[in-house]
Motif scaffolding. Structure first.
Motif, PDB file in Angstrom:
ATOM      1  N   ILE A 158      -1.327  -0.907 -18.746  1.00 50.24           N
ATOM      2  CA  ILE A 158      -0.899  -0.057 -17.646  1.00 50.24           C
ATOM      3  C   ILE A 158       0.584  -0.298 -17.421  1.00 50.24           C
ATOM      4  N   GLN A 159       1.313   0.760 -17.194  1.00 46.58           N
ATOM      5  CA  GLN A 159       2.706   0.676 -16.754  1.00 46.58           C
ATOM      6  C   GLN A 159       2.804   1.419 -15.422  1.00 46.58           C
ATOM      7  N   GLY A 160       3.504   0.808 -14.483  1.00 43.20           N
ATOM      8  CA  GLY A 160       3.584   1.409 -13.157  1.00 43.20           C
ATOM      9  C   GLY A 160       4.962   1.265 -12.544  1.00 43.20           C
ATOM     10  N   ARG A 161       5.291   2.196 -11.666  1.00 47.63           N
ATOM     11  CA  ARG A 161       6.554   2.145 -10.934  1.00 47.63           C
ATOM     12  C   ARG A 161       6.271   2.539  -9.493  1.00 47.63           C
ATOM     13  N   PHE A 162       6.692   1.690  -8.551  1.00 51.55           N
ATOM     14  CA  PHE A 162       6.450   1.966  -7.142  1.00 51.55           C
ATOM     15  C   PHE A 162       7.189   3.226  -6.699  1.00 51.55           C
ATOM     16  N   LEU A 163       6.527   4.001  -5.847  1.00 52.87           N
ATOM     17  CA  LEU A 163       7.092   5.248  -5.343  1.00 52.87           C
ATOM     18  C   LEU A 163       7.088   5.240  -3.814  1.00 52.87           C
ATOM     19  N   PRO A 164       7.985   4.469  -3.196  1.00 57.22           N
ATOM     20  CA  PRO A 164       8.038   4.482  -1.728  1.00 57.22           C
ATOM     21  C   PRO A 164       8.388   5.876  -1.225  1.00 57.22           C
ATOM     22  N   SER A 165       7.680   6.329  -0.209  1.00 60.64           N
ATOM     23  CA  SER A 165       7.836   7.704   0.263  1.00 60.64           C
ATOM     24  C   SER A 165       8.802   7.835   1.434  1.00 60.64           C
TER      25      SER A 165
ATOM     26  N   LYS B  45      12.886   0.630  -9.053  1.00 63.57           N
ATOM     27  CA  LYS B  45      13.356   1.146 -10.342  1.00 63.57           C
ATOM     28  C   LYS B  45      12.657   0.483 -11.536  1.00 63.57           C
ATOM     29  N   LYS B  46      12.012  -0.628 -11.293  1.00 64.42           N
ATOM     30  CA  LYS B  46      11.413  -1.402 -12.380  1.00 64.42           C
ATOM     31  C   LYS B  46      10.101  -0.793 -12.861  1.00 64.42           C
TER      32      LYS B  46
ATOM     33  N   ASP C 112       0.847  -1.196   0.000  1.00 67.11           N
ATOM     34  CA  ASP C 112       0.000   0.000   0.000  1.00 67.11           C
ATOM     35  C   ASP C 112       0.882   1.245   0.000  1.00 67.11           C
ATOM     36  N   MET C 113       1.238   1.688  -1.202  1.00 63.47           N
ATOM     37  CA  MET C 113       2.042   2.890  -1.372  1.00 63.47           C
ATOM     38  C   MET C 113       1.695   3.478  -2.732  1.00 63.47           C
ATOM     39  N   TYR C 114       2.270   4.624  -3.042  1.00 58.49           N
ATOM     40  CA  TYR C 114       1.999   5.244  -4.329  1.00 58.49           C
ATOM     41  C   TYR C 114       2.711   4.512  -5.455  1.00 58.49           C
ATOM     42  N   MET C 115       2.111   4.629  -6.633  1.00 58.19           N
ATOM     43  CA  MET C 115       2.683   4.078  -7.854  1.00 58.19           C
ATOM     44  C   MET C 115       2.501   5.096  -8.968  1.00 58.19           C
ATOM     45  N   GLU C 116       3.572   5.381  -9.691  1.00 58.07           N
ATOM     46  CA  GLU C 116       3.474   6.196 -10.896  1.00 58.07           C
ATOM     47  C   GLU C 116       2.831   5.343 -11.990  1.00 58.07           C
ATOM     48  N   LYS C 117       1.829   5.897 -12.689  1.00 58.87           N
ATOM     49  CA  LYS C 117       1.061   5.091 -13.638  1.00 58.87           C
ATOM     50  C   LYS C 117       0.927   5.777 -14.993  1.00 58.87           C
TER      51      LYS C 117
ATOM     52  N   PRO D  42      -5.224   0.465 -28.810  1.00 57.91           N
ATOM     53  CA  PRO D  42      -4.434   0.896 -29.973  1.00 57.91           C
ATOM     54  C   PRO D  42      -3.011   1.333 -29.632  1.00 57.91           C
ATOM     55  N   ALA D  43      -2.790   1.853 -28.427  1.00 59.70           N
ATOM     56  CA  ALA D  43      -1.460   2.340 -28.035  1.00 59.70           C
ATOM     57  C   ALA D  43      -0.692   1.355 -27.169  1.00 59.70           C
ATOM     58  N   ALA D  44      -1.297   0.218 -26.841  1.00 60.19           N
ATOM     59  CA  ALA D  44      -0.639  -0.769 -25.983  1.00 60.19           C
ATOM     60  C   ALA D  44       0.646  -1.267 -26.644  1.00 60.19           C
ATOM     61  N   GLY D  45       1.716  -1.336 -25.855  1.00 57.30           N
ATOM     62  CA  GLY D  45       2.995  -1.807 -26.357  1.00 57.30           C
ATOM     63  C   GLY D  45       3.822  -0.752 -27.068  1.00 57.30           C
ATOM     64  N   LYS D  46       3.301   0.453 -27.183  1.00 54.20           N
ATOM     65  CA  LYS D  46       3.995   1.514 -27.912  1.00 54.20           C
ATOM     66  C   LYS D  46       4.516   2.614 -26.989  1.00 54.20           C
ATOM     67  N   VAL D  47       3.835   2.863 -25.889  1.00 49.17           N
ATOM     68  CA  VAL D  47       4.229   3.931 -24.957  1.00 49.17           C
ATOM     69  C   VAL D  47       5.249   3.399 -23.964  1.00 49.17           C
ATOM     70  N   ASN D  48       5.840   4.315 -23.202  1.00 51.20           N
ATOM     71  CA  ASN D  48       6.800   3.915 -22.181  1.00 51.20           C
ATOM     72  C   ASN D  48       6.783   4.948 -21.066  1.00 51.20           C
ATOM     73  N   LEU D  49       6.743   4.473 -19.839  1.00 49.68           N
ATOM     74  CA  LEU D  49       6.675   5.363 -18.678  1.00 49.68           C
ATOM     75  C   LEU D  49       7.896   6.280 -18.594  1.00 49.68           C
ATOM     76  N   ASP D  50       9.013   5.862 -19.201  1.00 53.08           N
ATOM     77  CA  ASP D  50      10.229   6.683 -19.183  1.00 53.08           C
ATOM     78  C   ASP D  50      10.251   7.739 -20.285  1.00 53.08           C
ATOM     79  N   TYR D  51       9.336   7.659 -21.246  1.00 49.42           N
ATOM     80  CA  TYR D  51       9.296   8.668 -22.302  1.00 49.42           C
ATOM     81  C   TYR D  51       8.796   9.991 -21.729  1.00 49.42           C
ATOM     82  N   PRO D  52       9.174  11.115 -22.342  1.00 49.72           N
ATOM     83  CA  PRO D  52       8.560  12.395 -21.955  1.00 49.72           C
ATOM     84  C   PRO D  52       7.053  12.367 -22.186  1.00 49.72           C
ATOM     85  N   VAL D  53       6.343  13.173 -21.428  1.00 50.91           N
ATOM     86  CA  VAL D  53       4.884  13.236 -21.541  1.00 50.91           C
ATOM     87  C   VAL D  53       4.454  13.518 -22.973  1.00 50.91           C
TER      88      VAL D  53
END
Length: 322
Positions: A229-236, A252-253, A118-123, A129-140
């Motif tokens: 969905i792509q997510g990265r845990f954000l422990p505070s 980091k994953k 139970d913590m935050y996650m960047e999503k 149509p866009a599945a498999g093409k985007v990346n959480l590390d890309y600029p917005v």
């Protein structure tokens, strides 16, 4: 045993009963009472099902929640399954009578749902149509351009859902600078994530941070629908970081849909409590009520919208209308 065929209508009954219970308190201003009503109703129905279930996403740890706590065993016996629940996604908005509150559940074979802390996650959430093409590390801006191209639109045609929080000020500014519009929501990013994968809801992506357990629930639905969905845990803090590592998590994953919901058999259901763009809320009439749900399975490849009439009083009858 085919868990999906066994459970596809049963999960709808679970969320319907939770929605009916919670909706009685909609607009009454008491979020704890709303959550308690939905939780109790959901647990009661889960206890009646022919499963040997374990809650992996729930109301909290055993010492934090009296029912639907993480690790709780539910069901009358049957195939072993993992259960992820949010009896009322949007307790605040239900208490205030605002739109888009739902009750939601996902069930898979054992090991099929990530036990997320139970913590935050960047999503980042996109439709098929866009599945498999985007990346959480890309600029917005780059991700928005990919989403627009996949939908054969311009970036200016996109609407991006973001939780209305101070931590998202920079993100909101970047989305608007790229040319897309922002839809701010106060709560409820599971239903927002599902809406992204459904044409006609008017939203095309979801960005920003929210609860990690909600990310698992969203992943179950998006896996069934072909979205991503792509997510990265954000422990505070250090304690959250240690808890994440103790559960085998990596801060980091980038966790993708199949990391969050790896199951090969998966059922997901959500029922509207209050009215929203995707689901109608509970509507009462003399002696009964009407509910609106979405139910889906991964292996069976079927998405159902279920419109149910509940005759709640003995002898109640109603002229059915579309």
């Amino acid at each position: 045993m085919d868990i999906e065929r066994l459970m596809v209508l049963e999960v709808a009954r679970v969320t319907e009963q939770a929605a009916l219970a919670a909706s009685r308190l909609a607009g009454m201003g008491d979020k704890e009472a709303v959550d308690g009503a939905g939780t109790e109703a959901m647990r009661q129905v889960l206890g009646e099902l022919p499963i040997s279930g374990t809650v992996v996403i729930g109301e909290g740890e055993m010492d934090e929640a009296p029912m639907l706590y993480i690790g709780e065993k539910l069901g009358k016996g049957g195939p072993e399954v993992d259960i992820a629940v949010d009896p009322v996604e949007g307790t605040n908005i239900t208490a205030k009578g605002l739109p888009n509150a739902i009750t939601v559940i996902a069930i898979s074979e054992k090991g099929g749902l990530l036990h997320a802390p139970d913590m935050y996650m960047e999503k980042l959430v996109v439709g098929p149509p866009a599945a498999g093409k985007v990346n959480l590390d890309y600029p917005v801006e780059a991700n928005l351009r990919i989403v627009a191209d996949s939908l054969q639109r311009k970036v200016e045609d996109l609407v991006v859902v973001v939780l209305d929080r101070p931590r998202h000020e920079k993100l909101i500014r970047e989305i608007r600078q790229a040319g897309a519009r922002v839809k701010l929501i106060t709560d409820g990013d599971v239903v927002a994530a599902v809406a992204v994968a459904v044409r006609g809801t008017g939203v095309h992506a979801m960005m920003g941070s929210g609860g990690a357990p909600e990310g698992v629930l969203a992943a179950a639905a998006l896996k069934c629908m072909g979205g991503e969905i792509q997510g990265r845990f954000l422990p505070s803090n250090d304690a959250e970081l240690e808890r994440l590592k103790s559960m085998g998590g990596d801060p980091k994953k980038i966790y993708r849909t199949n990391d969050l919901a790896p199951g090969r058999q998966m059922v997901f259901a959500a029922t509207g409590i209050t009215h929203g763009e995707l689901l109608e809320g509970v509507r009462y009439f003399g002696g009964g009520a009407r509910t609106h749900s979405i139910v889906m399975g991964y292996a069976t490849r079927v998405v159902r919208f279920i419109d149910s009439i509940h005759l709640l009083e003995s002898g109640a009858r109603v002229n059915i209308r579309v």
